[in-house]
Design a protein around this motif. Structure first.
Motif, short mmCIF file in Angstrom:
data_model
loop_
_atom_site.label_atom_id
_atom_site.label_comp_id
_atom_site.label_asym_id
_atom_site.label_seq_id
_atom_site.Cartn_x
_atom_site.Cartn_y
_atom_site.Cartn_z
N ALA A 38 68.92 46.93 58.46
CA ALA A 38 68.59 46.95 57.03
C ALA A 38 68.95 48.29 56.41
N ALA A 39 68.71 49.38 57.15
CA ALA A 39 69.06 50.71 56.63
C ALA A 39 70.56 50.87 56.49
N LEU A 40 71.33 50.39 57.47
CA LEU A 40 72.79 50.49 57.39
C LEU A 40 73.34 49.67 56.22
N ALA A 41 72.76 48.48 56.00
CA ALA A 41 73.20 47.67 54.88
C ALA A 41 72.93 48.37 53.55
N ARG A 42 71.76 49.00 53.44
CA ARG A 42 71.45 49.73 52.21
C ARG A 42 72.35 50.93 52.04
N LEU A 43 72.68 51.60 53.15
CA LEU A 43 73.58 52.75 53.10
C LEU A 43 74.96 52.34 52.61
N ASP A 44 75.46 51.22 53.10
CA ASP A 44 76.76 50.73 52.64
C ASP A 44 76.73 50.41 51.14
N ALA A 45 75.60 49.84 50.69
CA ALA A 45 75.49 49.52 49.26
C ALA A 45 75.47 50.79 48.41
N LEU A 46 74.78 51.83 48.85
CA LEU A 46 74.75 53.09 48.12
C LEU A 46 76.13 53.73 48.07
N ALA A 47 76.85 53.66 49.19
CA ALA A 47 78.19 54.24 49.23
C ALA A 47 79.15 53.46 48.34
N ALA A 48 79.00 52.13 48.35
CA ALA A 48 79.90 51.31 47.52
C ALA A 48 79.69 51.56 46.03
N ASP A 49 78.47 51.90 45.64
CA ASP A 49 78.18 52.18 44.23
C ASP A 49 78.41 53.64 43.87
N ASP A 50 78.98 54.41 44.81
CA ASP A 50 79.25 55.85 44.59
C ASP A 50 77.98 56.63 44.25
N ARG A 51 76.85 56.22 44.81
CA ARG A 51 75.60 56.94 44.56
C ARG A 51 75.39 58.06 45.56
N ILE A 52 76.18 58.09 46.62
CA ILE A 52 76.15 59.20 47.57
C ILE A 52 77.59 59.57 47.92
N ASP A 53 77.79 60.82 48.34
CA ASP A 53 79.14 61.26 48.69
C ASP A 53 79.51 60.75 50.08
N ASP A 54 80.82 60.77 50.37
CA ASP A 54 81.32 60.21 51.62
C ASP A 54 80.79 60.95 52.85
N ARG A 55 80.65 62.28 52.73
CA ARG A 55 80.18 63.06 53.87
C ARG A 55 78.75 62.67 54.27
N THR A 56 77.87 62.56 53.28
CA THR A 56 76.49 62.18 53.56
C THR A 56 76.43 60.78 54.13
N ALA A 57 77.21 59.85 53.53
CA ALA A 57 77.21 58.47 54.02
C ALA A 57 77.68 58.41 55.46
N GLN A 58 78.72 59.17 55.80
CA GLN A 58 79.25 59.14 57.15
C GLN A 58 78.26 59.69 58.17
N VAL A 59 77.58 60.79 57.80
CA VAL A 59 76.61 61.39 58.72
C VAL A 59 75.46 60.42 59.01
N PHE A 60 74.90 59.82 57.96
CA PHE A 60 73.79 58.89 58.17
C PHE A 60 74.25 57.63 58.90
N ARG A 61 75.49 57.20 58.62
CA ARG A 61 76.00 56.01 59.32
C ARG A 61 76.12 56.28 60.83
N GLN A 62 76.65 57.46 61.18
CA GLN A 62 76.75 57.81 62.59
C GLN A 62 75.36 57.89 63.23
N LEU A 63 74.42 58.48 62.51
CA LEU A 63 73.06 58.63 63.03
C LEU A 63 72.42 57.28 63.33
N PHE A 64 72.48 56.36 62.38
CA PHE A 64 71.84 55.06 62.55
C PHE A 64 72.61 54.18 63.53
N GLU A 65 73.93 54.30 63.60
CA GLU A 65 74.68 53.52 64.58
C GLU A 65 74.38 53.97 66.00
#
Length: 517
Positions: free
Chosen positions: A418-445
């Motif tokens: 659920a967190a990864l899905a929400r993270l993808d949605a935030l990134a798709a809406d440009d509400r967070i920068d790519d670096r932050t999205a990538q770091v959190f994605r690696q963490l949760f994966e």
């Protein structure tokens, strides 16, 4: 009074520390060591002269212990096993009180029904701490833990209501009709008052925002419920149970998310101190108890017979009730023979029994006798049942249950997805920068990989997130918490799994609040 408090507090502190060290080295439950340590310390100069008033024991120790147990009750699981819980908590508690009352009356002629009922009410409630700690350590089925915890909470209320009736009988003569009406008024009034007070505190608590005030309010709640209910002439313990149960059902009681971690530590320490102190206090009073029974009309033979009769009634009746009466209860899923045998053997007595017995008024002539027999029951059940419960669980094949581990792993997988899905949605809406999205994605994966391998969930090393990481972390915690609640509402996870993962989310949120990424 200040000198007496210091004289009493010092041996208490020493006994608590020494018992913890010895319990770990000897692999024994702490209560088994606390009582003899209290007896040994009663011989220290000045200590044997200190007396703790009975009303202090009841009014100070009992409210937070009962409230904490009610708060941690698993509402859905208890509702599913309401039939066996009621059979054990109400039926067995009343039967135990009557059986002990009858046995004590036969063993000691002239005891009186009120004093005998007081003894029966004192030893009737079980203490789940020793049993559930052993069961959780060996991985016993959570259903057994839930039943034992729910039974202990309900039988506290039943036993203390019978205790109040016994005290009334010691004070004045009661007819059967008057006793029944008194019981109905005290019990019903306590339940209604607890519900009303919980509603009122729920309206007041949003006014307190800072963690210290919230923790103080949580500590005030059980004392307010108990003392005010007793002042009104209704059951203080039932009022406290209902108040704690309501806040437990609501999710997080009177503590806000930022205060929960501190509040949990505070309450765990407080309950441990109160439960342990009761055993030491009984040990400190044993010399005066022995002196009292020597001065009384009872012979050592009659005392031994009374203690043995009470122990036999408590242990034997519970086993018989679990094996014969419990199968007649039509619950969600029938308990098999092995489960019923464990429930029958996990009937240790502890802190609540001691609190009730120590609160007996000093004016009662039979007080030393009742304390002596209650202490014998507590010691016998702890020494006989607590050390043998784990071997019994393993022998019956009820240890190391894998189902609970898989349930928790599945819950972790769901909330992380659920967190990864929400993270993808935030990134798709440009509400967070790519670096932050990538770091959190690696963490949760990485966490998700560990969960899928059913390994320990540890925090992996990762790069430092960029700007806006605090907002992202808060949003991901919110999504995971919502998913966790959804899993519990659908009945896919147990309340214990909910609490454990919720605690980890609190830790995650605390890292956000304190600025630790």
């Amino acid at each position: 009074m200040g000198d007496q408090f210091f004289i009493l507090a010092l041996p208490l502190a020493v006994a608590l520390v020494v018992s913890r060290v010895l319990a770990r080295r000897l692999n024994l439950p702490e209560p088994i060591l606390l009582l003899p340590l209290g007896v040994a310390m009663s011989f220290l100069p000045g200590v044997h002269e200190v007396r703790v008033p009975p009303d202090v024991v009841l009014n100070f120790f009992l409210p937070p212990l009962v409230y904490h147990a009610a708060f941690l009750t698993a509402p859905r699981e208890s509702r599913q096993d309401a039939v066996p819980l009621t059979v054990m908590a109400v039926g067995l508690t009343c039967a135990t009180a009557v059986a002990v009352m009858s046995a004590a009356s036969l063993a000691i002629p002239g005891l009186g029904w009120a004093a005998a009922l007081a003894l029966g009410a004192a030893v009737a409630p079980t203490d789940p701490v020793s049993a559930t700690s052993v069961m959780q350590r060996v991985g016993a089925p959570r259903r057994l833990v839930t039943i034992l915890e729910g039974e202990s909470l309900l039988n506290d209320g039943v036993a203390l209501t019978l205790w109040s009736l016994a005290l009334s009988g010691l004070a004045v003569e009661l007819t059967a009709a008057h006793a029944g009406l008194t019981l109905l008024r005290v019990a019903g009034g306590g339940i209604l008052y607890g519900l009303a007070l919980a509603w009122l505190i729920a309206r007041v608590r949003p006014l307190f925002k800072d963690p210290p005030s919230q923790i103080v309010l949580s500590l005030m709640t059980p004392y307010l419920a108990y003392l005010s209910a007793e002042h009104l002439g209704v059951s203080g313990v039932l009022a406290t149970i209902m108040t704690g149960f309501v806040f437990g059902v609501r999710g997080q009681g009177v503590l806000q998310p930022a205060s929960r971690l501190t509040g949990q530590v505070f309450w765990n320490v407080l309950v441990h101190l109160l439960e342990s102190s009761l055993f030491v206090l009984l040990g400190l009073q044993m010399s005066s108890v022995f002196h009292g029974v020597r001065q009384g009309p009872w012979t050592w033979a009659s005392l031994a017979v009374a203690a043995l009769a009470a122990i036999t009634a408590v242990v034997g009746l519970r086993l018989l009730w679990s094996l014969v009466v419990l199968p007649l209860a039509r619950g969600r899923t029938p308990l098999d023979l092995a489960q019923r045998l464990v429930i029958g053997w996990a009937g240790m007595r502890g802190a609540i029994t001691l609190a009730i017995a120590l609160s007996l008024p000093l004016s009662v002539h039979q007080r030393p006798l009742l304390l002596f027999v209650a202490a014998c029951v507590v010691v016998a059940t702890l020494c006989l049942q607590a050390p043998t419960l784990a071997p019994l669980l393993r022998t019956l094949g009820l240890g190391e249950a894998r189902a609970e581990m898989l349930e928790e792993a599945s819950a972790r997988e769901a909330v992380l997805e659920a967190a990864l899905a929400r993270l993808d949605a935030l990134a798709a809406d440009d509400r967070i920068d790519d670096r932050t999205a990538q770091v959190f994605r690696q963490l949760f994966e990485l966490r998700l990989d560990r969960v899928r391998a059913v390994l320990d969930d540890e925090e992996p090393a990762a790069a430092t997130p960029g700007a806006g990481a605090g907002t992202v972390r808060r949003e991901l915690v919110r999504v995971q918490r919502a998913k966790l609640r959804e899993l519990y509402r659908r009945g896919e996870i147990h309340a214990e799994t909910l609490r454990r993962l919720d605690h980890e989310l609190d830790m995650e949120e605390r890292r956000r609040v304190t600025g630790r990424q």
